[in-house]
Design a protein around this motif. Structure first.
Motif, mmCIF file in Angstrom:
data_model
loop_
_atom_site.group_PDB
_atom_site.id
_atom_site.type_symbol
_atom_site.label_atom_id
_atom_site.label_comp_id
_atom_site.label_asym_id
_atom_site.label_seq_id
_atom_site.Cartn_x
_atom_site.Cartn_y
_atom_site.Cartn_z
ATOM 1 N N VAL A 26 0.859 -1.184 0.000
ATOM 2 C CA VAL A 26 0.000 0.000 0.000
ATOM 3 C C VAL A 26 0.894 1.232 0.000
ATOM 4 O O VAL A 26 1.748 1.382 0.880
ATOM 5 C CB VAL A 26 -0.935 0.046 1.222
ATOM 6 N N ALA A 27 0.708 2.097 -0.974
ATOM 7 C CA ALA A 27 1.388 3.394 -1.012
ATOM 8 C C ALA A 27 0.355 4.465 -0.690
ATOM 9 O O ALA A 27 -0.687 4.555 -1.341
ATOM 10 C CB ALA A 27 2.009 3.643 -2.377
ATOM 11 N N VAL A 28 0.638 5.264 0.330
ATOM 12 C CA VAL A 28 -0.244 6.357 0.723
ATOM 13 C C VAL A 28 0.201 7.599 -0.041
ATOM 14 O O VAL A 28 1.353 8.035 0.076
ATOM 15 C CB VAL A 28 -0.177 6.597 2.240
ATOM 16 N N VAL A 29 -0.710 8.160 -0.844
ATOM 17 C CA VAL A 29 -0.348 9.234 -1.772
ATOM 18 C C VAL A 29 -1.325 10.391 -1.622
ATOM 19 O O VAL A 29 -2.543 10.208 -1.715
ATOM 20 C CB VAL A 29 -0.360 8.727 -3.233
ATOM 21 N N ASP A 30 -0.794 11.590 -1.416
ATOM 22 C CA ASP A 30 -1.611 12.799 -1.426
ATOM 23 C C ASP A 30 -1.710 13.313 -2.857
ATOM 24 O O ASP A 30 -0.686 13.519 -3.529
ATOM 25 C CB ASP A 30 -0.983 13.879 -0.542
ATOM 26 N N HIS A 31 -2.945 13.526 -3.317
ATOM 27 C CA HIS A 31 -3.192 14.047 -4.661
ATOM 28 C C HIS A 31 -3.455 15.544 -4.549
ATOM 29 O O HIS A 31 -4.427 15.979 -3.919
ATOM 30 C CB HIS A 31 -4.391 13.335 -5.285
ATOM 31 N N LEU A 32 -2.588 16.326 -5.174
ATOM 32 C CA LEU A 32 -2.613 17.781 -5.055
ATOM 33 C C LEU A 32 -2.831 18.423 -6.424
ATOM 34 O O LEU A 32 -2.739 17.747 -7.456
ATOM 35 C CB LEU A 32 -1.300 18.257 -4.429
ATOM 36 N N PRO A 33 -3.122 19.724 -6.470
ATOM 37 C CA PRO A 33 -3.426 20.357 -7.760
ATOM 38 C C PRO A 33 -2.327 20.219 -8.801
ATOM 39 O O PRO A 33 -2.619 20.080 -9.992
ATOM 40 C CB PRO A 33 -3.647 21.822 -7.371
ATOM 41 N N GLN A 34 -1.041 20.272 -8.386
ATOM 42 C CA GLN A 34 0.050 20.240 -9.353
ATOM 43 C C GLN A 34 1.072 19.141 -9.076
ATOM 44 O O GLN A 34 2.139 19.120 -9.700
ATOM 45 C CB GLN A 34 0.762 21.598 -9.358
ATOM 46 N N ALA A 35 0.763 18.237 -8.172
ATOM 47 C CA ALA A 35 1.768 17.245 -7.795
ATOM 48 C C ALA A 35 1.136 16.082 -7.061
ATOM 49 O O ALA A 35 -0.034 16.138 -6.644
ATOM 50 C CB ALA A 35 2.832 17.893 -6.898
ATOM 51 N N LEU A 36 1.927 15.028 -6.912
ATOM 52 C CA LEU A 36 1.642 13.952 -5.970
ATOM 53 C C LEU A 36 2.670 14.034 -4.851
ATOM 54 O O LEU A 36 3.811 14.456 -5.078
ATOM 55 C CB LEU A 36 1.746 12.578 -6.638
ATOM 56 N N SER A 37 2.271 13.619 -3.665
ATOM 57 C CA SER A 37 3.199 13.571 -2.542
ATOM 58 C C SER A 37 3.171 12.164 -1.956
ATOM 59 O O SER A 37 2.112 11.697 -1.499
ATOM 60 C CB SER A 37 2.821 14.596 -1.468
ATOM 61 N N ALA A 38 4.317 11.488 -2.007
ATOM 62 C CA ALA A 38 4.424 10.134 -1.477
ATOM 63 C C ALA A 38 4.568 10.222 0.037
ATOM 64 O O ALA A 38 5.583 10.712 0.546
ATOM 65 C CB ALA A 38 5.630 9.425 -2.095
ATOM 66 N N VAL A 39 3.578 9.759 0.761
ATOM 67 C CA VAL A 39 3.554 9.888 2.214
ATOM 68 C C VAL A 39 4.252 8.715 2.893
ATOM 69 O O VAL A 39 5.140 8.890 3.737
ATOM 70 C CB VAL A 39 2.102 10.005 2.720
#
Length: 236
Positions: free
Chosen positions: A153-166
């Motif tokens: 499981v990869a926890v990923v923040d979906h943002l307006p201009q990017a992804l952030s790998a948490v």
């Protein structure tokens, strides 16, 4: 917005990256109402989140935590990363929006095998959710399965201009698959396909074994002072 934020300093604690050092963080006032656009700006300033809390390292005598990101639109996997993709062609990816019993069971196995002395209690279900979820962001859980069996499981923040790998956790018996590397490669592919500029990877700490995998992704950009610059990292 970011110029007027109030910050709070944490107490000092043992550094999780380098032995023998103490660490502390500067946290954004939790009463401030953040959202995806605000957090995008904070990422660009070197902040990260843990649960609903947004922070940046602020240690007394150390500045080794370097915020890093990958330019998704120009990234090309190297030979080892292409092999990782081929070796995992039997896996299926499903992006989910909630964490449940199946995810928690995998998280417990991962922590028990990989981070037994890392200060995180695999039995604490509340901490599991408060660490990975966020009430004010679009957080998604990228689940890798083989014939229905959850492997990572990869926890990923979906943002307006990017992804952030948490955070990424996986079946410790499947270590040879390099599932953490695979997760980053999948995020880079998704970002490029959807026109997102970057995948943020948190912090790079030179000489930290936990961070060693990050230098295999090139080109990598680091926040030097107030500017993002391409890094000249040593070979993996």
């Amino acid at each position: 917005m970011t110029q007027s934020l109030r910050l709070f300093l944490s107490t000092e604690h043992v550094c999780g990256y380098l032995p023998g050092l103490m660490a502390r963080s500067a946290f954004v006032d939790p009463e401030v109402g953040l959202g995806p656009t605000h957090y995008q700006h904070l990422l660009e300033l070197g902040f990260r989140r843990s649960g609903d809390h947004t922070y940046r390292p602020h240690c007394r005598n150390c500045t080794l935590c370097l915020p890093v990101r990958l330019p998704a639109l120009t990234f090309q996997p190297d030979r080892s990363q292409r092999r990782c993709l081929r070796d995992n062609e039997d896996l299926t990816l499903r992006i989910e929006t909630e964490l449940g019993d199946e995810h928690y069971a995998l998280y417990r196995r991962y922590l028990s095998a990989r981070h037994a002395d890392g200060g995180m209690d695999p039995q604490d279900r509340r901490a599991f959710h408060s660490f990975l979820e966020c009430s004010w962001l679009d957080v998604r859980f990228w689940c890798l399965r083989q014939n229905g069996r959850l492997l990572a499981v990869a926890v990923v923040d979906h943002l307006p201009q990017a992804l952030s790998a948490v955070y990424t956790f996986y079946d410790p018996e499947e270590r040879a698959r390099s599932l953490g590397t695979l997760a980053v490669l999948q995020q880079l592919h998704y970002a490029a396909d959807t026109g997102l500029a970057h995948v943020y990877l948190g912090y790079w700490v030179e000489n930290s074994r936990k961070m060693d995998y990050k230098r295999r992704f090139k080109p990598m950009e680091g926040l030097i002072g107030t500017r993002w610059q391409e890094l000249a990292l040593p070979p993996a």
